[in-house]
Design an enzyme around this catalytic site. Sequence first.
Site, short mmCIF file in Angstrom:
data_model
loop_
_atom_site.label_atom_id
_atom_site.label_comp_id
_atom_site.label_asym_id
_atom_site.label_seq_id
_atom_site.Cartn_x
_atom_site.Cartn_y
_atom_site.Cartn_z
N HIS A 88 -9.29 4.83 -2.64
CA HIS A 88 -8.67 4.89 -1.31
C HIS A 88 -9.60 5.66 -0.37
O HIS A 88 -10.60 6.23 -0.79
CB HIS A 88 -7.32 5.61 -1.41
CG HIS A 88 -6.24 4.74 -1.97
ND1 HIS A 88 -5.15 4.37 -1.25
CD2 HIS A 88 -6.12 4.15 -3.18
CE1 HIS A 88 -4.39 3.59 -2.00
NE2 HIS A 88 -4.96 3.44 -3.17
N ASP A 107 0.85 -1.20 0.00
CA ASP A 107 0.00 0.00 0.00
C ASP A 107 0.89 1.25 0.00
O ASP A 107 1.82 1.36 0.81
CB ASP A 107 -0.87 -0.05 1.28
CG ASP A 107 -1.97 0.98 1.30
OD1 ASP A 107 -2.41 1.41 0.22
OD2 ASP A 107 -2.42 1.33 2.42
N HIS A 166 -8.02 9.98 3.43
CA HIS A 166 -7.63 9.01 4.44
C HIS A 166 -8.05 9.49 5.84
O HIS A 166 -8.16 10.68 6.07
CB HIS A 166 -6.11 8.81 4.43
CG HIS A 166 -5.63 8.13 3.18
ND1 HIS A 166 -4.97 8.78 2.17
CD2 HIS A 166 -5.76 6.84 2.77
CE1 HIS A 166 -4.70 7.92 1.20
NE2 HIS A 166 -5.16 6.74 1.53
N GLY A 167 -8.27 8.54 6.74
CA GLY A 167 -8.53 8.88 8.14
C GLY A 167 -10.00 9.00 8.48
O GLY A 167 -10.88 8.60 7.70
N ASN A 200 -10.39 0.55 -0.49
CA ASN A 200 -9.44 0.49 0.63
C ASN A 200 -10.08 0.90 1.95
O ASN A 200 -10.64 2.01 2.07
CB ASN A 200 -8.27 1.45 0.37
CG ASN A 200 -7.33 0.94 -0.70
OD1 ASN A 200 -7.66 0.01 -1.44
ND2 ASN A 200 -6.16 1.55 -0.78
N LYS A 221 -13.53 12.77 6.89
CA LYS A 221 -13.50 12.86 5.42
C LYS A 221 -14.37 13.98 4.87
O LYS A 221 -13.96 14.72 3.99
CB LYS A 221 -13.96 11.54 4.81
CG LYS A 221 -13.09 10.36 5.22
CD LYS A 221 -13.50 9.12 4.46
CE LYS A 221 -12.92 7.86 5.04
NZ LYS A 221 -11.46 7.83 5.01
P1 13P Z 1 -9.26 4.86 5.22
O1 13P Z 1 -8.44 5.79 6.05
O2 13P Z 1 -10.53 5.50 4.76
O3 13P Z 1 -9.52 3.56 5.87
O4 13P Z 1 -8.42 4.55 3.86
C1 13P Z 1 -7.42 3.56 3.86
C2 13P Z 1 -6.59 3.58 2.64
O5 13P Z 1 -6.88 4.23 1.65
C3 13P Z 1 -5.36 2.77 2.67
O6 13P Z 1 -4.59 2.92 1.52
O1 G3H Z 2 -3.39 4.97 3.72
C1 G3H Z 2 -2.80 4.55 4.69
C2 G3H Z 2 -3.27 3.35 5.46
O2 G3H Z 2 -4.35 3.69 6.28
C3 G3H Z 2 -2.13 2.73 6.19
O3 G3H Z 2 -1.74 3.52 7.25
O4 G3H Z 2 0.66 4.05 6.79
O5 G3H Z 2 -0.31 4.26 9.11
O6 G3H Z 2 0.09 2.00 8.09
P1 G3H Z 2 -0.22 3.46 7.84
ZN ZN Z 3 -4.66 4.90 0.70
#
Ligand code: 13P
Ligand code: G3H
Ligand code: ZN
Length: 323
Positions: A210, A81, A179-180, A254, A183
Amino acid sequence: MIVTTAELFRCAYGKYAIGAYNINNMEQTLGLFRGCAQAEAPFIIQISRGARKYADKRMLEAMIRAAESIYPESIFAVHLDHGDEATCYDCIDSGFYSSVMIDASHHPFAENAAITRRVVERAHAKGVSVESELGMLGGVEEDIKVEEGHACLTDPEQAKEFVEETGCDSLACAVGTSHGAYKFKGRQSIHFNVLEAISKRLPGFPLVMHGSSSVPQEEVRRINAAGGKLDPSACGVDENEYLPAAKLGVTKINIDTDGRLVWTRVHREYLRDHPEDFDFRGAGRLYMAEYASFIAHKSEKLGCAKQLESIRKSILAERGDRA
Ligand code: 13P
Ligand code: G3H
Ligand code: ZN
């Protein structure tokens, strides 16, 4: 059975999406395999650079191989990832990963395309699939933080040009998610118009979304009731939008944050309710069961539940034809 994401996407395209979940430890790994076995769903295991630092890449590989021997019917891809170029090469050369993401989306178009093209050449020579990214999601991933104002949606015309130039197997598009846990504000959601414009220009080509956790309000409420301090304005993607996105060519969705929320809720509540306990296996056991149910539920929403046997047949037939 470890398969490539390209193999999974050929089965899923236009019908349903495959869930891609990040793992960092044994509990997540076992919960993921168990949930997908319950749902009879294929899945994508995502390993971030952060996870490789946290658990050591050898430990992650050993855990996945062990989980596969416990759940021999499982069908999944092992995917890096948000990789940089060097980590992509390490994964491609390992012989273990069946798919990598090269994330050079913070570079200008030409540089992003050139880096992606190099990774595609190395990966395809070893039968590994490549996901690339064009456009920028908001939020934090690995060491890169994209401020809200700098996030930019994928340009559909550029998407077509990028795919043709790079030869990648799938494209992560920025269509409004981030992410997170924070959103959207108000009634914002996925920009379906942008997704549709991209898929019109790239018919049959697998797209990736994602930042697709749904951040359930109830989960946030329970975490806070058990001593957490999450901002209650936390908000995610409506799970009922996964399938409409899949019909527009999104084959990989994701989800990481939602799994972290399950972990946080289970552990906060467990420790609050069992103040005398210091055996971590009580909370761990509960977490694995809850995480498995969560994964089974997501598989239903993504439309990939009960697809295991038809996917097995198609992939084995396709491999037989190629042999
Ligand atoms: P979330 O933070 O919405 O779970 O997205 C995860 C992601 O895109 C990992 O690549
Ligand atoms: O997009 C990122 C994923 O949520 C993975 O998170 O880089 O903290 O492992 P991380
Ligand atoms: Zn991602």
